[in-house]
Design a protein around this motif. Sequence first.
Motif, short mmCIF file in Angstrom:
data_model
loop_
_atom_site.label_atom_id
_atom_site.label_comp_id
_atom_site.label_asym_id
_atom_site.label_seq_id
_atom_site.Cartn_x
_atom_site.Cartn_y
_atom_site.Cartn_z
N TYR A 87 20.12 9.78 42.87
CA TYR A 87 21.32 10.13 43.22
C TYR A 87 22.24 9.01 42.64
O TYR A 87 23.72 9.31 42.50
CB TYR A 87 21.63 10.12 44.69
CG TYR A 87 21.22 11.55 45.31
CD1 TYR A 87 22.25 12.46 45.62
CD2 TYR A 87 20.13 11.74 45.93
CE1 TYR A 87 21.94 13.61 46.07
CE2 TYR A 87 19.69 13.12 46.41
CZ TYR A 87 20.80 13.76 46.59
OH TYR A 87 20.37 15.18 47.06
N PHE B 119 -9.49 -0.82 55.38
CA PHE B 119 -8.64 0.11 55.77
C PHE B 119 -7.08 -0.20 55.65
O PHE B 119 -6.54 0.67 55.24
CB PHE B 119 -8.86 0.64 57.41
CG PHE B 119 -8.23 1.62 57.82
CD1 PHE B 119 -8.42 2.90 57.20
CD2 PHE B 119 -7.35 1.50 58.99
CE1 PHE B 119 -7.58 4.13 57.92
CE2 PHE B 119 -6.60 2.43 59.30
CZ PHE B 119 -6.85 4.08 58.99
N GLU C 238 29.58 23.70 46.89
CA GLU C 238 29.58 23.24 48.34
C GLU C 238 28.45 22.25 48.35
O GLU C 238 27.40 22.32 47.46
CB GLU C 238 29.03 24.73 49.27
CG GLU C 238 30.20 25.19 49.86
CD GLU C 238 29.70 26.39 50.51
OE1 GLU C 238 28.59 26.53 51.01
OE2 GLU C 238 30.30 27.46 50.96
N GLU C 239 28.75 21.26 49.33
CA GLU C 239 27.65 20.21 49.49
C GLU C 239 26.46 20.74 50.32
O GLU C 239 26.77 21.53 51.26
CB GLU C 239 28.33 19.08 50.11
CG GLU C 239 29.34 18.26 49.09
CD GLU C 239 28.53 17.63 47.92
OE1 GLU C 239 27.51 17.51 48.07
OE2 GLU C 239 29.38 17.21 46.99
N ARG C 240 25.38 20.28 49.93
CA ARG C 240 24.29 20.60 50.89
C ARG C 240 23.32 19.51 50.94
O ARG C 240 23.33 18.55 49.98
CB ARG C 240 23.47 21.79 50.13
CG ARG C 240 24.01 23.17 50.34
CD ARG C 240 22.80 24.15 49.53
NE ARG C 240 21.62 24.17 50.23
CZ ARG C 240 21.38 24.77 51.05
NH1 ARG C 240 22.19 25.51 52.04
NH2 ARG C 240 20.21 24.68 51.99
N PHE C 241 22.40 19.65 52.00
CA PHE C 241 21.55 18.17 51.92
C PHE C 241 20.30 18.90 51.09
O PHE C 241 19.91 20.00 51.34
CB PHE C 241 21.01 18.22 53.22
CG PHE C 241 22.13 17.56 54.45
CD1 PHE C 241 22.24 16.21 54.34
CD2 PHE C 241 22.87 18.44 55.30
CE1 PHE C 241 23.35 15.62 55.07
CE2 PHE C 241 23.96 17.67 55.97
CZ PHE C 241 23.93 16.51 56.15
N SER C 242 19.69 18.04 50.43
CA SER C 242 18.59 18.13 49.65
C SER C 242 17.24 18.58 50.53
O SER C 242 17.17 17.95 51.52
CB SER C 242 18.15 17.12 48.67
OG SER C 242 19.34 17.14 47.89
N LEU D 131 1.22 4.42 52.34
CA LEU D 131 2.53 4.36 53.01
C LEU D 131 3.37 4.11 51.63
O LEU D 131 4.40 4.64 51.33
CB LEU D 131 2.65 3.18 54.04
CG LEU D 131 2.46 3.52 55.19
CD1 LEU D 131 2.58 2.40 56.27
CD2 LEU D 131 3.37 4.62 55.65
#
Lengths: 70, 722
Positions: free
Chosen positions: B512, B490, B718-722, B498
């Motif tokens: 990135y 296990f 404009e910057e954005r979070f993905s 993970l």
Amino acid sequence: MNDIPIEFTVGGVYLPPLLVAGCLGTLLAYWTTHLLNRYRLSRYFFYPPLVFVALAALYTVVVGYLLIPF
Amino acid sequence: MNKITKVKEAIKTGLAFALVFGIAMQFGWMNPYWAGWAVAVISLPTAGESIRKGMYRIVGTIPGCLAALVIHALAAQDRWLFILLTCAWMFGNTYLMVSRQKVSYVWTMSAYVCLMILLSDLDSSANMFESAVFRTVETVMGVVIYTLISVFLWPRTNLGAIKKSSAELVATLNDVCRAGRDELLVRQSPESSFAQLQGKVVQQLARFGQVLQAEGSESYEVSEVRHLWDRFQELSTVWLETAGRWQSGFAELDRINMRAVFPELPAFFDELEARSTAISEVLTGGSPGYSLHEVHLEFDPAALQRLASFDHAAVEVARREMLRLEELTAEMFECAREIQGQAAGGEAKAIPAPGPRDRATRLPVPDWDHVRSAAFVAATTGVGFLIWIFFDPPGHSGWFQLTGTVALMVALVPPLRTSRLIAPVAITSAICLAIYVLIMPQLSGFLELGSLLFLCMFLVCYFLDGMARFLGSMAILNMLQIQNEQVYSFYAMVNVFLFLVMGFTFVFVMSYLLGSPRPEKTLLRLLDRFFGSAQFLMSRIEPQPRRQSDWERWRIAFHQRQLRSFPDKLAAWSKAIDRSLFPDNTPEQIQALVTSVQTLVYRLNQFLEVGSTHEADRLTRELQGDIGTWHAGIETIFGKWSRNPEAEPVAALQQRLEAGLRRLENRIEDVVNRAGSDVNQEAGTHFFRLLGGYRGVSEAALAYAGAAQAINWTQWREERFS
């Protein structure tokens, strides 16, 4: 508050406290960035990916300090 | 695909999947899941497609194994040399993978297998050769088993598909021609716009390419004349590009009575239509009894005299493209006859491709985006290796293998967002982890295990498609960890779970490295580079040609290649933009922007074609000052757009263009009157083509400015979070 690190057990499997705090920190950072995107506040950041990493690290430390010592 | 067919296909894949595991385990072969991977990947809708992919998988496995053995032989004791050689192999293979579309899968396999074999046995290098042999043998076995099943159990063949596909393609090309005819002769807007028809042809060409590969793999008749089918495909592609260039000049022909200028134009179009019909008939096996007629497209001198200089120039440009279309349809007809054995195969003529003359550089001319993709895969593999050797997190050597493989996937489909794969990977892996923990320990023989494998694969194939299906198969193969001497851990499997989630997250972070992977940001970067290349190429057109150095020729070839590739890249990235995030920019507006860039490329190519063969004649010399000012103006605008794609407002640009056209029109009239009969016909034609080229680029730039004005660029920036 007890500052001694305590492992988490899930069905007999031990999880290190840093992993749990890290997961919580990442989830909180994700939630925060979601709100920042929603209210168009993300445009004030120069480089959002780095901000996300910084937020995740900050939240992990805060969670470690307040809830899950590691 | 209907439900019954889907069930049949899922049964075939499930059966092959269980069978290859059974055979590999029966003979005690190393890592039976290698054969399972072969089945999961090559299970495609038709036998021909599966055979082709299977062949490519085998062909790619061999150099991958050999490269792994060589790298290990050279750098077994030197970790830095080891990673350097591996990254170099990944870089080269990725570049070939993205630039050679037809055999892309061979290079994917070659890169992937190398990573797989390099770390197949970490404890000792003694078993490496054995690993390479087993990998090859099990891949071959997986391919053979699936091929046999797909051929004998409910076979689905491609036979005849190529005839159908090629006839459909020719019919749509004919529609493009007919739409152009209606617009020029009847002044009637066609039912479908050129952009719609072009999109349809591009899809049909892609389908034709797939069918050709698939049917070529299962039919000797097709593979025998494969080179002719390839030529037919190439001719169709060039035909479409030529039609695009022809159509992009229609706005300038709006005020001209084309029937008066070209009295033979209706007969010309009738001949083209007759050829298209004949090609379709020949390709579907008929014998149309048609033979090629020579068609001319001569001017009526009186009608030509009445035209203003710029109208004359526009007519000259359109005539050249129409003659090229005629030449291409004649070539296609001959090619179709050769395919059907109705004509003896002579020496194939060079395809009259449109575009500026080849600058004949001896150096290789890479595509910048392909180099970026290759650098991304090499860097991801290298950083994955460093994470493994310095931190050794759960997954261990997998950080080197899996991350490199996922990066290959991203390089193959650049608009694919790795962040969107993390959740599906987590869900499918969690389901398979539950199967591993709760069901697998209850099994006691291969009959039970085989049934489980069959069921898992059946469900994945029936319910999932595309990338989801690939991730489902990956979860089964990675999480169930079937071995001959099965042990259950296990702890190990939770670590694998993970690691899979962390591995995909890591590749997302790495994406990135070379700039934001967000589609709107990539679109902005592409536009910047597009106008940078356009400005560079314009700046290289000089009044007096001079000898160019090798470096100069290479730079020109590089930017010409960039310019040609931008419209397709822009179209692909524009489709990946999340519309809900940018409500101000509608899909129609974005499509108009992409179309205007495509038109600009056509007009620039037309101009460069004339400009690169430019010998200053008397008329050009007399107008040198005016043309130079115009040239500098266009170059400046491109320069501004390369820094800001909305820099020039359309109204101001239109005013400048109209004023410039009027001024030049008067000057040309003066110069032509003065020159009188001193100018020969060839020099006159060349001058008007050059003039048409300048006007075409200016009009296309104006159309771009109009499309760019409708876009809300601030939102995209404009910057954005993905």
